[in-house]
Design an enzyme around this catalytic site. Structure first.
Site, short mmCIF file in Angstrom:
data_model
loop_
_atom_site.label_atom_id
_atom_site.label_comp_id
_atom_site.label_asym_id
_atom_site.label_seq_id
_atom_site.Cartn_x
_atom_site.Cartn_y
_atom_site.Cartn_z
N LYS A 213 1.19 4.03 -2.91
CA LYS A 213 0.78 5.42 -2.64
C LYS A 213 1.92 6.36 -3.01
CE LYS A 213 -2.42 6.98 -0.73
NZ LYS A 213 -3.71 7.52 -1.23
N TYR B 25 0.85 -1.20 0.00
CA TYR B 25 0.00 0.00 0.00
C TYR B 25 0.89 1.26 0.00
CZ TYR B 25 -2.62 3.74 2.34
OH TYR B 25 -3.16 4.95 2.70
N1 NAD Z 1 -7.31 6.76 7.31
C1 NAD Z 1 -6.07 7.13 7.54
O1 NAD Z 1 -5.58 7.06 8.67
C2 NAD Z 1 -5.24 7.68 6.41
C3 NAD Z 1 -3.91 8.05 6.68
C4 NAD Z 1 -3.14 8.53 5.63
C5 NAD Z 1 -3.68 8.66 4.36
N2 NAD Z 1 -4.98 8.29 4.13
C6 NAD Z 1 -5.52 8.43 2.78
O2 NAD Z 1 -6.83 8.95 2.87
C7 NAD Z 1 -7.62 8.46 1.79
C8 NAD Z 1 -8.90 7.86 2.34
O3 NAD Z 1 -8.62 6.57 2.85
P1 NAD Z 1 -9.23 5.90 4.15
O4 NAD Z 1 -8.67 4.56 4.25
O5 NAD Z 1 -9.08 6.81 5.27
O6 NAD Z 1 -10.75 5.89 3.81
P2 NAD Z 1 -11.74 4.84 3.22
O7 NAD Z 1 -11.25 3.45 3.13
O8 NAD Z 1 -12.93 5.09 4.04
O9 NAD Z 1 -11.89 5.46 1.75
C9 NAD Z 1 -11.34 4.92 0.60
C10 NAD Z 1 -12.48 4.74 -0.37
O10 NAD Z 1 -11.95 4.35 -1.63
C11 NAD Z 1 -12.93 3.52 -2.24
N3 NAD Z 1 -12.38 2.71 -3.31
C12 NAD Z 1 -11.55 1.63 -3.19
N4 NAD Z 1 -11.34 1.11 -4.40
C13 NAD Z 1 -12.02 1.85 -5.31
C14 NAD Z 1 -12.20 1.78 -6.72
N5 NAD Z 1 -11.61 0.82 -7.45
N6 NAD Z 1 -12.97 2.71 -7.31
C15 NAD Z 1 -13.59 3.68 -6.58
N7 NAD Z 1 -13.47 3.78 -5.25
C16 NAD Z 1 -12.69 2.88 -4.61
C17 NAD Z 1 -13.43 2.65 -1.10
O11 NAD Z 1 -14.68 2.06 -1.40
C18 NAD Z 1 -13.47 3.65 0.05
O12 NAD Z 1 -14.77 4.18 0.21
C19 NAD Z 1 -6.76 7.45 1.06
O13 NAD Z 1 -6.21 8.04 -0.08
C20 NAD Z 1 -5.68 7.10 2.06
O14 NAD Z 1 -4.49 6.70 1.44
C21 NAD Z 1 -5.77 7.81 5.13
#
Ligand code: NAD
Length: 377
Positions: free
Chosen positions: A149, A145
């Site tokens: 990213k 992952y």
């Molecule tokens: N949550 C954290 O602590 C955190 C930390 C650092 C970065 N991020 C970044 O924040 C963003 C949100 O992630 P998250 O994990 O917090 O939230 P999340 O998992 O709730 O959101 C990610 C969304 O992407 C959608 N998704 C996955 N595959 C897909 C596809 N093929 N087509 C369309 N949609 C798709 C999922 O259905 C999901 O709703 C990401 O880019 C992640 O890398 C999150």
């Protein structure tokens, strides 16, 4: 040109939905794009489009008439998802390429990419880190992952300036807030199952990011890509957090203790926890194809929670005008958990017996798996 129609990829997820909701409340027209609809209520001005970002034709169609894009959709951060390397690549790299290409095709001039601390962090201590830090070499990432990213962020940075497209990346700390679904429920289920027996990473410091600050940072970044603001954010990366580094266990303490769980006093070395995580990943690798269980901890998670790494938000403050309004505050999360009936209940029998049974089952399972590993007899 002003942005009237905002599209949020990953808008079905927790951060994406909250960003979309705030934009709609500000009077913008918002498209939440995701493979699954959000589990929260849609508000006026919001529309959901089901779309798989790995399919270019679907992305191209959905981006028609859009003024600016926040790209949050991603796959593989934690739990079971981490096994599926092909899908991780398809979504995080392929999906990001599709998003960039569709922006260019429709002459969309602003793209904010949601990235992560992991693009520079791979287990080394970082104090008050700045955006000038180099990317972690791709072969040094402990998980796919983070690697994908990083590749995606670099693609977005390279796309800045292509055919009028302005891009920037926001590197987030661990996200929290009421209703969060990725980290807090998993942490709480481990605590409730009695696994909070000892601590690790004593004295280490980490950053967290409240969802309100996340939303603020994204909206400001989009504004800072605009020519009216001299496109100051174009081609730039920014770390985003509450700006108040804290030890992970101390961060969670008000939640745990508010629900009746005391933080244990016993500390164990990080290397031991790292080894357990390594073992868990092996077990998950072997058993996961038949029984895809939720791994308790991964090596990346051990680093993320036990090694000091915190970053400066000065660049975001200076360029974007970012000012966190919430800092390390789990009050609403605690209220939510109490309202849902969580909280320590007395078990039948002594808790010592309960823990002993857990440890014995764990040891039997680990030795069974170890006997199958190459070179371990
Ligand atoms: N949550 C954290 O602590 C955190 C930390 C650092 C970065 N991020 C970044 O924040 C963003 C949100 O992630 P998250 O994990 O917090 O939230 P999340 O998992 O709730 O959101 C990610 C969304 O992407 C959608 N998704 C996955 N595959 C897909 C596809 N093929 N087509 C369309 N949609 C798709 C999922 O259905 C999901 O709703 C990401 O880019 C992640 O890398 C999150």
């Amino acid at each position: 040109m002003t942005c009237e129609t905002h599209l949020v990829t990953g808008g079905g997820g927790y951060p994406g939905y909250h960003l979309g909701k705030k934009l709609a409340e500000l009077g913008k027209s918002v498209i939440l794009l995701d493979i699954r609809p959000p589990s929260w209520q849609m508000v006026e001005g919001m529309k959901f489009i089901q779309c798989n970002i790995t399919r270019y034709d679907e992305v191209e169609e959905a981006f028609r008439g859009v003024d600016c894009v926040y790209h949050l959709a991603s796959y593989g951060m934690s739990g079971r998802e981490q096994l599926n390397k092909k899908l991780i690549e398809a979504v995080n790299i392929g999906g990001t390429k599709n998003v960039i290409d569709a922006c260019i095709k429709h002459r969309i001039s602003r793209l904010v990419y949601t990235s992560t601390y992991n693009v520079v962090f791979g287990g080394q201590e970082i104090m008050d880190g700045e955006e000038s830090l180099p990317y972690l070499p791709l072969d040094k990432h402990p998980d796919h992952y983070s690697r994908t990213k990083s590749i995606a962020e670099q693609l977005v940075m390279e796309a800045n300036g292509r055919e009028g497209l302005h891009t920037c990346a926001l590197r987030l700390a661990g996200v929290y807030g009421p209703g969060e679904q990725r980290h807090i429920p998993r942490t709480m289920s481990m605590v409730e199952a009695g696994f909070l027996l000892m601590l690790y990473g004593e004295g280490s410091l980490q950053d967290f990011l409240h969802v309100d600050n996340l939303v603020q940072g994204h909206i400001l970044a989009m504004q800072a890509l605009s020519p009216a603001n001299h496109s100051v954010a174009a081609g730039q990366t920014y770390f985003l957090s509450d700006g108040a580094p804290i030890n992970t266990f101390l961060f969670f303490k008000p939640l745990f203790e508010g629900l009746g769980y005391k933080l244990p006093k016993l500390q164990i070395p990080l290397s031991v926890v790292y080894f357990i995580a390594y073992l868990t990943e092996w077990i998950h690798y072997i058993v996961g194809r038949i029984y895809n269980f939720q791994p308790m901890l991964t090596r990346t998670e051990v680093y993320k929670t036990g090694v000091t790494h915190y970053f400066s938000i000065r660049k975001a403050q200076r360029d974007l005008g970012y000012e966190p309004t919430v800092q390390n505050d789990l009050t609403l999360v605690l209220k939510e958990y109490i309202a849902a009936g969580h909280g320590r209940k007395r078990r039948k029998g002594s808790s010592f017996v309960y823990y002993l049974v857990n440890v014995i089952i764990g040891l039997i399972f680990a030795s069974f798996i170890l006997s199958y590993l190459p070179g371990v007899k």
